[in-house]
Write a protein that holds these residues in place. Sequence first.
Motif, mmCIF file in Angstrom:
data_model
loop_
_atom_site.group_PDB
_atom_site.id
_atom_site.type_symbol
_atom_site.label_atom_id
_atom_site.label_comp_id
_atom_site.label_asym_id
_atom_site.label_seq_id
_atom_site.Cartn_x
_atom_site.Cartn_y
_atom_site.Cartn_z
ATOM 1 N N GLY A 686 1.136 -0.998 -0.060
ATOM 2 C CA GLY A 686 0.115 0.232 -0.121
ATOM 3 C C GLY A 686 0.658 1.314 -0.196
ATOM 4 N N SER A 687 2.201 1.329 0.756
ATOM 5 C CA SER A 687 2.999 2.693 1.070
ATOM 6 C C SER A 687 3.769 2.982 -0.769
ATOM 7 N N TYR A 713 -3.552 8.177 7.592
ATOM 8 C CA TYR A 713 -2.220 7.167 7.878
ATOM 9 C C TYR A 713 -2.613 6.536 5.584
ATOM 10 N N GLU A 786 -8.850 7.975 2.213
ATOM 11 C CA GLU A 786 -9.358 7.195 2.412
ATOM 12 C C GLU A 786 -11.274 7.396 2.671
ATOM 13 N N ASP A 819 -7.355 6.508 -1.708
ATOM 14 C CA ASP A 819 -6.455 5.710 -0.720
ATOM 15 C C ASP A 819 -7.859 4.476 -0.636
ATOM 16 N N GLN A 822 -7.307 -0.122 2.517
ATOM 17 C CA GLN A 822 -8.302 -1.302 4.010
ATOM 18 C C GLN A 822 -9.467 -1.427 2.978
ATOM 19 N N LYS A 849 -3.878 -3.918 0.708
ATOM 20 C CA LYS A 849 -4.018 -4.948 2.296
ATOM 21 C C LYS A 849 -4.538 -6.514 1.612
HETATM 22 C C1 LIG Z 1 -4.769 3.379 4.285
HETATM 23 C C2 LIG Z 1 -3.842 2.976 4.062
HETATM 24 N N1 LIG Z 1 -2.843 3.485 3.152
HETATM 25 C C3 LIG Z 1 -1.620 2.840 3.069
HETATM 26 C C4 LIG Z 1 -1.281 1.881 4.171
HETATM 27 C C5 LIG Z 1 -0.206 1.316 3.528
HETATM 28 O O1 LIG Z 1 0.059 -0.225 3.037
HETATM 29 P P1 LIG Z 1 1.338 -1.312 3.311
HETATM 30 O O2 LIG Z 1 0.941 -1.286 5.150
HETATM 31 O O3 LIG Z 1 0.769 -2.042 2.494
HETATM 32 O O4 LIG Z 1 2.582 -0.490 3.090
HETATM 33 C C6 LIG Z 1 -1.670 1.480 5.015
HETATM 34 C C7 LIG Z 1 -1.298 0.436 5.846
HETATM 35 O O5 LIG Z 1 -2.024 0.419 7.255
HETATM 36 C C8 LIG Z 1 -3.541 1.817 5.244
HETATM 37 O O6 LIG Z 1 -4.107 1.837 6.669
#
Ligand SMILES: Cc1ncc(COP(=O)(O)O)c(C=O)c1O
Length: 1009
Positions: A686-687, A713, A786, A819, A822, A849
């Motif tokens: 996700g990052s 986040y 989100e 985003d 989740q 995820k």
């Molecule tokens: C809304 C959201 N975006 C991005 C991420 C980042 O994803 P990752 O942990 O797969 O890098 C997260 C992780 O918890 C998240 O909750």
Amino acid sequence: MDYNTIKIEPKQAENILFELYGIKGSASSLPGYVDFNFRIKIGNEEGYILKISRPDENKKYLEYQQQLLQFIEKSDENLIAPKAIKDKNNDLISEIIDDFGKTRCVRLLTWVSGKVWSSVNPQLEDFRFSLGEQCGVLTKALQGFDHPEAHYYFDWDVAQSLWTKEHLHLFESYEKEILINFQNKFEASHSSYSKLRKSIVHNDPNDNNIIVTQDLLHPKAKAAIDYGDAMHTQIINDLAILCAYGVMGHHDSLNASLALVKGYHSTFPLQEKELNHLYTSIAMRLVISVTKSAINKIKEPKNEYLLISEQPAWEVLKKWYQISPEFALFSFRNACGFKAHPNEQKFNDWASNKSFQLSELFPTIQKNEVSHIDLSVSSKWIGHEKEFNDLELFQFKIDQLQKTIPNKIIAGGYLEPRAVYTSTEYDRVGNSGKESRSIHLGIDFWLAHQTPVHTIFDGKVVIAVNDEGDKEYGGLVVLEHQTDELSFYTLYGHLTVESATKNKVDDILKKGSLIGLLGNYPENGNWAPHLHFQVMLSLFEYKVDYPGVAYVSEIDVWKSVCPDPNLLFQLKSLQFKNKSNHDELINYRKNHLGKSLSLQYDVPIEMVRGAGAYLMDSFGRKYLDTVNNVAHIGHENYEVVKAGQEQMALINTNSRYLHENINTLAKELIETLPPQLNVLHFVNSGSEANELAIRMVKAYNGERDIIASEVGYHGNTNMCIDISSYKFDGKGGQGAPEHTHIFPLPDAFRGKYRGDNTAEDYAKEVEKQIEIIQNKGRKVGGFIIEPIISCGGQIELPNGFLNKTYQLVREAGGICISDEVQTGCGRMGKTFWGFQLHDVIPDIVTIGKPLGNGHPIAAVACTQEVANRFANGMEYFNTFGGNPVSCAIATEVIKTVKREKLQENALHVGEFLKAELKELSIEFPIIGDVRGQGLFLGIELVDEDLNPLEAQTNYLANRMKDHGILMSTDGPDNNVLKIKPPMIFSKENAEELIVYLRKIFAEDFMKNF
Ligand SMILES: Cc1ncc(COP(=O)(O)O)c(C=O)c1O
């Protein structure tokens, strides 16, 4: 006696108090079985208890009572107890004449502050231990005290309980059967019982007679009160009475009694022979109680106190009747540190002088060595549950393994936690949620069907049956063996029915005789052929079956009853090794893994297997997972596992080669998105997805300023941290960087603007940020949010908010990112993606995820326009992104969501769960808000003034874990419990969740804040 003519009113009590003791206080009535008792309050002082006797009370008896309290006061034990107060005339007992001319004795005792044991919820092991401990100290303090009045006839004395036989006619048939059973048992053991140690004991440590500290988290028993029943009797009776009350309200009565026994033994060591009588003594106290209630219901129908303990007493008696007295004894022995089975040592000594050969057990095999096979819950050899339940496949694997070790027998399993038995048929509800019978008690020898099994010593057949049914024994034989010192049993399971039942009970089998032939499935209980061989030191009451696996909570007892069968063969490769050691795992982690990695729960869990909505720990305990939205379609979904395994066996390389998997996955995703969003880039997290999305913003309009929500986040990379207020405004953070612009969390419950129509207000806050950027002479790059803000505490965006803000951002030249890391892939229930709830179309969607069901794959979907501007000549290369294995996995995930209609499931189960949670919030006002969509819900815990209750939320999550339900907290104040289970979460799972939430919400710590 007419109760109304002897009753004393509180006002009268106050006058009596003043006249006799010169004390002014306010009196309120307390329940009492014999005396009329009054709580005396004087301002903030601890106060007193005033006890006024019934008419013509035996004064000598009261003198004995007062002497007893004085004896305790002077004892060396560190013990709190009421103190006797003298009246104006220096007497410990005063006398008054009541309105009817009757003499009444009056005593004044100090009040012991605290709450009564019956009001404590939950009554956990530590607390029950303290009850035992307290009673033990009291017994100890009373040693050496005697008084003629302590030797008397008393209906409530367990030693004298056989009077109850005269009243059996008051009961219906099943109840009568239970009472007769216990009376007979008690009578039969009377001669040894009557020789047990005696002394004066309290004789009524019931749940209204023990005072407990006020501590909500760790309450401890503080003092026993009301010594009115104290008498000279068998010491064990006091513990029996404590247990009779201490097990009430617990599912598993025997288990509940053990901490009481342990606690008592820690302060007043019990003798082994006393424990022999504990099971029956506990029962007899309950027999007295229900008989008394039956009699008194007729005599004094108005006195409610008499009836107080009738129903719970029956509940316990009925459960107690189902418990094997012998198993109870072994459990008590184990709790006190004796060998659970009295013959354990004798058997070990006997076996250590012998050495049997496997070729005696299987003469046709002629092999004496074994190769250990790991069939434990964490065994990679057994693989997926679908595979180990496929008997042909299992047998094939055994055959293949056997070919590699032709001279050895494949065997193992003693004390192994097995996943095979963790299906629901092996479940029961214990004192903390469901328990699975998972620990194997025998050794399995994996040999072909029809292999003859012979006895290695002389024996008598005690069981020879067809134990029919799936995962039972099929053909089963149990033999009894006699040595000079002891008798024991050996069990042979999974034989052919014919060969097993050829044996007849009482047949004598000489050493070397044939017991039976190994059976095949299905007649052997539906297993790949093997012998289950077990040694038992007791048969209990089993006649057609015997447990081959035990509950973890009882394993210390079971392993003493069923010693390691390898003691007979002394095979090195079967010597038991404990596979994992939590302390070692934790220590290594502490020293060699990054310190900022956290562990969940006060006592961390080692998870070794996933199965649908459940995770399993190394003991085979199942946990219902309500937080893992990564295992989107269920832990270790078989199709997904297979898709990964199969592709892994062919090729895994980067996306510079042509491969159909990446295209197939793109097609599957595009089918779910609005037509505008039809270009994909695959990444690994996700990052990474959000990192790429921000790069796209910069490439699109050349701007660097990003607007994001408070407590949002978006990932762990540099750029993602820079736009995540959850991180830079949290611990270790340094506030928003220059190009990040944060607007207040759009929380309609506790945010800056509250209530129904907050969209405009929060949109204005976004507008303010746009103006701030513009006032600095710059332009808006992008807006990221989100659809439900997860780390913010499952905050649903106000209706109309996204529509308005997207418009504002676009007017300012920016683009919009949703985003969906989740919220995506069907979890919202009503829609496949979260933004669709708001009727908007973002320019970029980030997906994370759920896409890989635990495998690292993520994606960025965008419009052609965004993609084209991003492709400015610089190659986008991602070593792992879009590789064939990840794409095969993700494709299967999306296909399963569609095929299994999991979005619909999220909608239906989610709505059911949300409605149930709302009901719960009416019952428990601590739940301030219930929110979310589909299977993405949150409940927020607050006090009356909406202050967040973090400690209670954390307590709740930990207590739910104790009950086998995984939950997690979130939100800026950590007071939101988030619920986002695998999408296969069923209505039954939701119901189970609600049952335990209701239980925990009723606990003291959740109600007093
Ligand atoms: C809304 C959201 N975006 C991005 C991420 C980042 O994803 P990752 O942990 O797969 O890098 C997260 C992780 O918890 C998240 O909750």
